[in-house]
Design a protein around this motif. Structure first.
Motif, PDB file in Angstrom:
ATOM      1  N   PHE A  24      -7.004  26.305  50.926  1.00 40.19           N
ATOM      2  CA  PHE A  24      -7.800  26.833  49.826  1.00 40.19           C
ATOM      3  C   PHE A  24      -7.174  26.376  48.514  1.00 40.19           C
ATOM      4  O   PHE A  24      -5.977  26.562  48.295  1.00 40.19           O
ATOM      5  N   TYR A  25      -7.985  25.772  47.646  1.00 38.32           N
ATOM      6  CA  TYR A  25      -7.533  25.370  46.316  1.00 38.32           C
ATOM      7  C   TYR A  25      -8.051  26.401  45.327  1.00 38.32           C
ATOM      8  O   TYR A  25      -9.248  26.692  45.282  1.00 38.32           O
ATOM      9  N   SER A  26      -7.161  26.942  44.500  1.00 43.93           N
ATOM     10  CA  SER A  26      -7.516  27.960  43.520  1.00 43.93           C
ATOM     11  C   SER A  26      -7.682  27.353  42.135  1.00 43.93           C
ATOM     12  O   SER A  26      -6.776  26.664  41.645  1.00 43.93           O
ATOM     13  N   ASN A  27      -8.825  27.639  41.494  1.00 44.16           N
ATOM     14  CA  ASN A  27      -9.028  27.219  40.109  1.00 44.16           C
ATOM     15  C   ASN A  27      -8.108  27.980  39.166  1.00 44.16           C
ATOM     16  O   ASN A  27      -7.802  27.504  38.083  1.00 44.16           O
ATOM     17  N   ILE A  28      -7.694  29.157  39.563  1.00 41.51           N
ATOM     18  CA  ILE A  28      -6.866  30.013  38.714  1.00 41.51           C
ATOM     19  C   ILE A  28      -5.419  29.539  38.698  1.00 41.51           C
ATOM     20  O   ILE A  28      -4.832  29.337  37.644  1.00 41.51           O
ATOM     21  N   THR A  29      -4.829  29.349  39.876  1.00 39.72           N
ATOM     22  CA  THR A  29      -3.415  28.962  39.954  1.00 39.72           C
ATOM     23  C   THR A  29      -3.209  27.453  39.975  1.00 39.72           C
ATOM     24  O   THR A  29      -2.083  26.989  39.794  1.00 39.72           O
ATOM     25  N   LYS A  30      -4.288  26.705  40.245  1.00 38.30           N
ATOM     26  CA  LYS A  30      -4.215  25.241  40.385  1.00 38.30           C
ATOM     27  C   LYS A  30      -3.276  24.840  41.528  1.00 38.30           C
ATOM     28  O   LYS A  30      -2.595  23.823  41.481  1.00 38.30           O
ATOM     29  N   LYS A  31      -3.260  25.660  42.588  1.00 35.64           N
ATOM     30  CA  LYS A  31      -2.409  25.400  43.747  1.00 35.64           C
ATOM     31  C   LYS A  31      -3.243  25.414  45.020  1.00 35.64           C
ATOM     32  O   LYS A  31      -4.314  26.012  45.071  1.00 35.64           O
ATOM     33  N   ILE A  32      -2.704  24.764  46.058  1.00 34.93           N
ATOM     34  CA  ILE A  32      -3.336  24.741  47.370  1.00 34.93           C
ATOM     35  C   ILE A  32      -2.559  25.673  48.291  1.00 34.93           C
ATOM     36  O   ILE A  32      -1.340  25.564  48.396  1.00 34.93           O
ATOM     37  N   ARG A  33      -3.276  26.563  48.948  1.00 33.13           N
ATOM     38  CA  ARG A  33      -2.660  27.433  49.949  1.00 33.13           C
ATOM     39  C   ARG A  33      -3.105  26.928  51.313  1.00 33.13           C
ATOM     40  O   ARG A  33      -4.294  26.750  51.564  1.00 33.13           O
ATOM     41  N   TYR A  34      -2.152  26.663  52.190  1.00 39.39           N
ATOM     42  CA  TYR A  34      -2.461  26.241  53.548  1.00 39.39           C
ATOM     43  C   TYR A  34      -2.378  27.450  54.473  1.00 39.39           C
ATOM     44  O   TYR A  34      -1.446  28.243  54.377  1.00 39.39           O
ATOM     45  N   ASN A  35      -3.336  27.580  55.368  1.00 39.46           N
ATOM     46  CA  ASN A  35      -3.351  28.681  56.310  1.00 39.46           C
ATOM     47  C   ASN A  35      -2.310  28.432  57.390  1.00 39.46           C
ATOM     48  O   ASN A  35      -2.293  27.374  58.006  1.00 39.46           O
ATOM     49  N   ASN A  36      -1.442  29.406  57.643  1.00 44.10           N
ATOM     50  CA  ASN A  36      -0.401  29.224  58.655  1.00 44.10           C
ATOM     51  C   ASN A  36      -0.452  30.303  59.734  1.00 44.10           C
ATOM     52  O   ASN A  36       0.569  30.697  60.268  1.00 44.10           O
ATOM     53  N   ASP A  37      -1.654  30.769  60.067  1.00 49.35           N
ATOM     54  CA  ASP A  37      -1.803  31.821  61.079  1.00 49.35           C
ATOM     55  C   ASP A  37      -1.210  31.453  62.427  1.00 49.35           C
ATOM     56  O   ASP A  37      -0.719  32.306  63.144  1.00 49.35           O
ATOM     57  N   GLU A  38      -1.270  30.190  62.782  1.00 54.25           N
ATOM     58  CA  GLU A  38      -0.797  29.781  64.108  1.00 54.25           C
ATOM     59  C   GLU A  38       0.686  29.418  64.129  1.00 54.25           C
ATOM     60  O   GLU A  38       1.236  29.095  65.167  1.00 54.25           O
ATOM     61  N   SER A  39       1.341  29.490  63.002  1.00 53.91           N
ATOM     62  CA  SER A  39       2.743  29.089  62.934  1.00 53.91           C
ATOM     63  C   SER A  39       3.654  30.276  63.218  1.00 53.91           C
ATOM     64  O   SER A  39       3.522  31.339  62.629  1.00 53.91           O
ATOM     65  N   SER A  40       4.588  30.075  64.100  1.00 51.01           N
ATOM     66  CA  SER A  40       5.515  31.151  64.425  1.00 51.01           C
ATOM     67  C   SER A  40       6.714  31.179  63.482  1.00 51.01           C
ATOM     68  O   SER A  40       7.456  32.139  63.462  1.00 51.01           O
ATOM     69  N   ILE A  41       6.911  30.123  62.703  1.00 49.37           N
ATOM     70  CA  ILE A  41       8.075  30.093  61.812  1.00 49.37           C
ATOM     71  C   ILE A  41       7.695  30.249  60.342  1.00 49.37           C
ATOM     72  O   ILE A  41       8.531  30.122  59.465  1.00 49.37           O
TER      73      ILE A  41
END
Length: 70
Positions: A24-41
């Motif tokens: 997800f890219y945010s217009n507010i923060t100008k950052k990309i958040r990657y979903n890590n639901d499947e990551s155990s670490i």
């Protein structure tokens, strides 16, 4: 290759891989958040190709927003 799609929201753009949000890219923060639901670490890991596609889609989204404001 999996089906990569996007959905535009008021505050940004989400990128989906087979209907599951992966970024997800945010217009507010100008950052990309990657979903890590499947990551155990606690960190997201995606292929270089998928990441390149995500970056391309976000760049196109940003360019289109700039053009629409003119």
């Amino acid at each position: 290759m999996d089906k990569i799609t996007t959905k535009i929201f008021a505050d940004g753009i989400a990128v989906y891989d087979d209907n599951k949000e992966i970024a997800f890219y945010s217009n507010i923060t100008k950052k990309i958040r990657y979903n890590n639901d499947e990551s155990s670490i606690g960190c997201a890991e995606i292929s270089f190709i998928k990441n390149a596609i995500i970056i391309h889609l976000i760049k196109r989204y940003i360019k289109n927003r700039i053009i629409a404001r003119k």
